[in-house]
Design a protein around this motif. Structure first.
Motif, PDB file in Angstrom:
ATOM      1  N   ILE A 345       0.860  -1.180   0.000  1.00 37.41           N
ATOM      2  CA  ILE A 345       0.000   0.000   0.000  1.00 37.41           C
ATOM      3  C   ILE A 345       0.899   1.233   0.000  1.00 37.41           C
ATOM      4  O   ILE A 345       1.671   1.449   0.936  1.00 37.41           O
ATOM      5  N   LYS A 346       0.824   2.032  -1.025  1.00 39.31           N
ATOM      6  CA  LYS A 346       1.769   3.130  -1.193  1.00 39.31           C
ATOM      7  C   LYS A 346       1.369   4.394  -0.441  1.00 39.31           C
ATOM      8  O   LYS A 346       2.231   5.210  -0.116  1.00 39.31           O
ATOM      9  N   ASP A 347       0.094   4.593  -0.192  1.00 46.16           N
ATOM     10  CA  ASP A 347      -0.368   5.825   0.451  1.00 46.16           C
ATOM     11  C   ASP A 347      -1.229   5.455   1.650  1.00 46.16           C
ATOM     12  O   ASP A 347      -2.407   5.115   1.515  1.00 46.16           O
ATOM     13  N   CYS A 348      -0.641   5.535   2.842  1.00 45.74           N
ATOM     14  CA  CYS A 348      -1.334   5.100   4.058  1.00 45.74           C
ATOM     15  C   CYS A 348      -2.440   6.079   4.449  1.00 45.74           C
ATOM     16  O   CYS A 348      -3.475   5.682   4.984  1.00 45.74           O
ATOM     17  N   GLU A 349      -2.216   7.370   4.177  1.00 47.31           N
ATOM     18  CA  GLU A 349      -3.255   8.351   4.473  1.00 47.31           C
ATOM     19  C   GLU A 349      -4.513   8.053   3.652  1.00 47.31           C
ATOM     20  O   GLU A 349      -5.630   8.046   4.171  1.00 47.31           O
ATOM     21  N   GLU A 350      -4.336   7.783   2.380  1.00 56.34           N
ATOM     22  CA  GLU A 350      -5.464   7.476   1.515  1.00 56.34           C
ATOM     23  C   GLU A 350      -6.136   6.171   1.933  1.00 56.34           C
ATOM     24  O   GLU A 350      -7.376   6.053   1.921  1.00 56.34           O
ATOM     25  N   PHE A 351      -5.326   5.205   2.316  1.00 61.14           N
ATOM     26  CA  PHE A 351      -5.865   3.923   2.756  1.00 61.14           C
ATOM     27  C   PHE A 351      -6.800   4.095   3.950  1.00 61.14           C
ATOM     28  O   PHE A 351      -7.925   3.574   3.967  1.00 61.14           O
ATOM     29  N   LEU A 352      -6.367   4.856   4.968  1.00 61.56           N
ATOM     30  CA  LEU A 352      -7.194   5.042   6.161  1.00 61.56           C
ATOM     31  C   LEU A 352      -8.440   5.874   5.872  1.00 61.56           C
ATOM     32  O   LEU A 352      -9.482   5.700   6.517  1.00 61.56           O
ATOM     33  N   ARG A 353      -8.337   6.771   4.896  1.00 60.93           N
ATOM     34  CA  ARG A 353      -9.522   7.539   4.513  1.00 60.93           C
ATOM     35  C   ARG A 353     -10.638   6.631   4.023  1.00 60.93           C
ATOM     36  O   ARG A 353     -11.823   6.968   4.134  1.00 60.93           O
ATOM     37  N   GLY A 354     -10.278   5.491   3.492  1.00 64.09           N
ATOM     38  CA  GLY A 354     -11.286   4.532   3.076  1.00 64.09           C
ATOM     39  C   GLY A 354     -12.112   3.998   4.223  1.00 64.09           C
ATOM     40  O   GLY A 354     -13.174   3.408   4.016  1.00 64.09           O
ATOM     41  N   PHE A 355     -11.650   4.206   5.459  1.00 59.78           N
ATOM     42  CA  PHE A 355     -12.390   3.812   6.649  1.00 59.78           C
ATOM     43  C   PHE A 355     -12.792   5.041   7.467  1.00 59.78           C
ATOM     44  O   PHE A 355     -13.017   4.962   8.662  1.00 59.78           O
ATOM     45  N   ASP A 356     -12.861   6.178   6.784  1.00 61.46           N
ATOM     46  CA  ASP A 356     -13.275   7.436   7.416  1.00 61.46           C
ATOM     47  C   ASP A 356     -12.374   7.833   8.580  1.00 61.46           C
ATOM     48  O   ASP A 356     -12.825   8.395   9.580  1.00 61.46           O
ATOM     49  N   VAL A 357     -11.089   7.510   8.463  1.00 63.73           N
ATOM     50  CA  VAL A 357     -10.085   7.939   9.430  1.00 63.73           C
ATOM     51  C   VAL A 357      -9.128   8.881   8.709  1.00 63.73           C
ATOM     52  O   VAL A 357      -8.497   8.499   7.722  1.00 63.73           O
ATOM     53  N   VAL A 358      -9.046  10.114   9.189  1.00 65.15           N
ATOM     54  CA  VAL A 358      -8.204  11.112   8.538  1.00 65.15           C
ATOM     55  C   VAL A 358      -6.987  11.378   9.409  1.00 65.15           C
ATOM     56  O   VAL A 358      -7.087  11.973  10.487  1.00 65.15           O
ATOM     57  N   GLY A 359      -5.841  10.891   8.953  1.00 64.83           N
ATOM     58  CA  GLY A 359      -4.575  11.180   9.605  1.00 64.83           C
ATOM     59  C   GLY A 359      -3.771  12.140   8.747  1.00 64.83           C
ATOM     60  O   GLY A 359      -4.263  12.657   7.746  1.00 64.83           O
ATOM     61  N   ARG A 360      -2.531  12.367   9.130  1.00 63.34           N
ATOM     62  CA  ARG A 360      -1.649  13.239   8.344  1.00 63.34           C
ATOM     63  C   ARG A 360      -0.570  12.377   7.704  1.00 63.34           C
ATOM     64  O   ARG A 360       0.195  11.705   8.391  1.00 63.34           O
ATOM     65  N   GLY A 361      -0.518  12.396   6.370  1.00 66.55           N
ATOM     66  CA  GLY A 361       0.346  11.508   5.622  1.00 66.55           C
ATOM     67  C   GLY A 361       1.819  11.795   5.759  1.00 66.55           C
ATOM     68  O   GLY A 361       2.240  12.910   6.108  1.00 66.55           O
ATOM     69  N   GLY A 362       2.624  10.780   5.467  1.00 67.61           N
ATOM     70  CA  GLY A 362       4.063  10.870   5.640  1.00 67.61           C
ATOM     71  C   GLY A 362       4.735  11.977   4.856  1.00 67.61           C
ATOM     72  O   GLY A 362       5.740  12.539   5.299  1.00 67.61           O
ATOM     73  N   LYS A 363       4.219  12.322   3.679  1.00 68.44           N
ATOM     74  CA  LYS A 363       4.843  13.361   2.861  1.00 68.44           C
ATOM     75  C   LYS A 363       4.926  14.688   3.593  1.00 68.44           C
ATOM     76  O   LYS A 363       5.875  15.454   3.397  1.00 68.44           O
ATOM     77  N   ALA A 364       3.940  14.995   4.435  1.00 68.81           N
ATOM     78  CA  ALA A 364       3.944  16.254   5.182  1.00 68.81           C
ATOM     79  C   ALA A 364       5.105  16.334   6.159  1.00 68.81           C
ATOM     80  O   ALA A 364       5.507  17.432   6.568  1.00 68.81           O
ATOM     81  N   PHE A 365       5.665  15.173   6.520  1.00 70.53           N
ATOM     82  CA  PHE A 365       6.760  15.110   7.482  1.00 70.53           C
ATOM     83  C   PHE A 365       8.104  14.829   6.803  1.00 70.53           C
ATOM     84  O   PHE A 365       9.079  14.502   7.479  1.00 70.53           O
ATOM     85  N   GLY A 366       8.135  14.929   5.479  1.00 70.38           N
ATOM     86  CA  GLY A 366       9.356  14.627   4.735  1.00 70.38           C
ATOM     87  C   GLY A 366       9.656  13.152   4.675  1.00 70.38           C
ATOM     88  O   GLY A 366      10.801  12.751   4.472  1.00 70.38           O
ATOM     89  N   ALA A 367       8.616  12.311   4.834  1.00 71.19           N
ATOM     90  CA  ALA A 367       8.788  10.864   4.877  1.00 71.19           C
ATOM     91  C   ALA A 367       7.994  10.204   3.752  1.00 71.19           C
ATOM     92  O   ALA A 367       7.294  10.860   2.983  1.00 71.19           O
TER      93      ALA A 367
END
Length: 400
Positions: A345-367
């Motif tokens: 799974i390449k985008d964990c933020e997008e993956f969790l959005r599929g379950f209505d969970v909104v986190g902050r993705g790794g790209k925002a942290f330089g990761a």
């Protein structure tokens, strides 16, 4: 808010749906937004305190701009300065002797003040580079670059920084987002360092030593949970740097709210009294840090249980360390869960959005986008919600 599943073909999306084709999740209207570090988790403790932290301010009180004209930070209320020094002595997390205290409207303003102080007057034609080890706090880049200053500019990951000239390294320890303990990475003679100790408190990590650095930033919001008071403070060794930081705050806000300082001082006193078992409120308050640590420990236990044997998500494992405050071997209990997606799974933020969970993705942290940060400082309802969603993901995968 629309929710989409990962577009990565390696993920079998059918396994994420129930037998009748409906997504096994709560109503789309129930979205868990866990992107911020709003510390609602500690509210129950302070509500049970009742009037113990109550402050009364008369109409004629605290009206002047000035608090202590003989102090470098002339708008620092003496009661708050005393309370800050006592709090650090009780916890043992920072050296306050021979330090100047600069109070700010949260630690973000103090971070900006420190950047200004370390680059003024400009000694170079080019702006001074500002770096931090990835994954770094996601607000650093935008705070550094928001004014497009000619004094300094964001240069990203300290681990890959190889530019000549002066630089400022920001060390966030324990680190937001991944909870690791950090030291400086860039080792060159022209560098300055700002230490961000927002989470160096006993509920999040073992206190292994009293931090002793030239510039150290702390924030009331993550220490006690009182984010709305907007109080932060810096412990600064060099008087000239403290003066320049004070100058920046004077220019931008002409000081810091006295009402907030007054309230913060009262709450710090209650905390210290509870830790030392002194004063009239000690029996009622108890040890705030013990309470907070128990809450964080329970949350991490539930989180690890929910992700046990998960085929999609994994968590960091943290070592136990001897804590000077508790006298015990303590597990690290970060304010955020730094989740990593597995199975391609390449985008964990997008993956969790599929379950209505909104986190902050790794790209925002330089990761890498395979990581996502989820706050554990939310209220009980939201925290229980994220645990339920994580169990749903595992249950669907297992065919339950």
């Amino acid at each position: 808010m629309g929710c989409t599943m990962s577009s990565d073909p390696s993920v079998d999306k059918r396994s994420l749906f129930s037998a009748n084709g409906a997504r096994a999740s709560v109503s789309p209207n129930s979205v868990l937004a866990l992107t911020t570090g709003d510390p609602r988790v500690f509210e129950p403790f302070w509500r049970k305190m009742g009037d113990a932290c109550k402050v009364v301010i008369g109409g004629g009180d605290l009206m002047s701009y000035f608090s202590d004209v003989g102090n470098v930070c002339w708008f620092l209320e003496p009661e708050l300065g005393d309370a800050i020094r006592r709090l650090h002595r009780v916890v043992g997390n920072a050296v306050t002797e021979d330090r100047h205290i600069v109070v700010g409207t949260g630690s973000t303003q103090l971070f900006q003040a420190a950047l200004y102080a370390l680059t003024t007057p400009a000694a170079a034609v080019e702006p001074v580079s500002v770096v931090s080890s990835a994954p770094y706090y996601s607000s650093y880049p935008e705070v550094v670059d928001c004014l497009r200053s000619s004094l300094y500019k964001w240069e990203g990951d300290a681990c890959t920084f190889n530019k000549d000239g002066p630089y400022i390294e920001v060390v966030n320890s324990p680190n937001n987002p991944d909870g690791t303990l950090r030291e400086t990475v860039v080792k060159r003679g022209q560098g300055k360092v700002i230490y961000d100790f927002a989470y160096y408190w006993p509920q999040y990590t073992a206190i292994t030593s009293a931090a002793d650095h030239d510039i150290m930033l702390f924030t009331f919001s993550k220490c006690t949970g009182h984010a709305g008071s907007r109080i932060g403070w810096a412990l600064v060794k060099d008087k000239d740097i403290a003066k320049k930081m004070t100058q920046y705050i004077t220019i931008t806000s002409i000081g810091v709210s006295k009402e907030s300082q007054f309230r913060a001082a009262k709450i710090m006193k209650v905390i210290c009294d509870g830790c030392q078992n002194v004063g009239s409120t000690a029996a009622k308050s108890g040890n705030f840090f013990e309470y907070a640590r128990v809450i964080m420990s329970k949350r991490w236990q539930k989180l690890r249980e929910a992700l046990q044997h998960s085929e999609y998500l994994s968590l960091f494992k943290y070592p136990r360390e001897r804590c000077l405050f508790t006298g015990e071997l303590n597990e690290r209990l970060p304010a955020f869960a730094w989740l990593e997606c597995k199975e391609g799974i390449k985008d964990c933020e997008e993956f969790l959005r599929g379950f209505d969970v909104v986190g902050r993705g790794g790209k925002a942290f330089g990761a890498d986008p395979k990581f996502v940060r989820v706050s554990l400082l939310c209220g009980d309802e939201d925290f229980n919600g994220i645990i339920e969603r994580l169990l749903e993901i595992k249950g669907i995968r297992n065919g339950n």
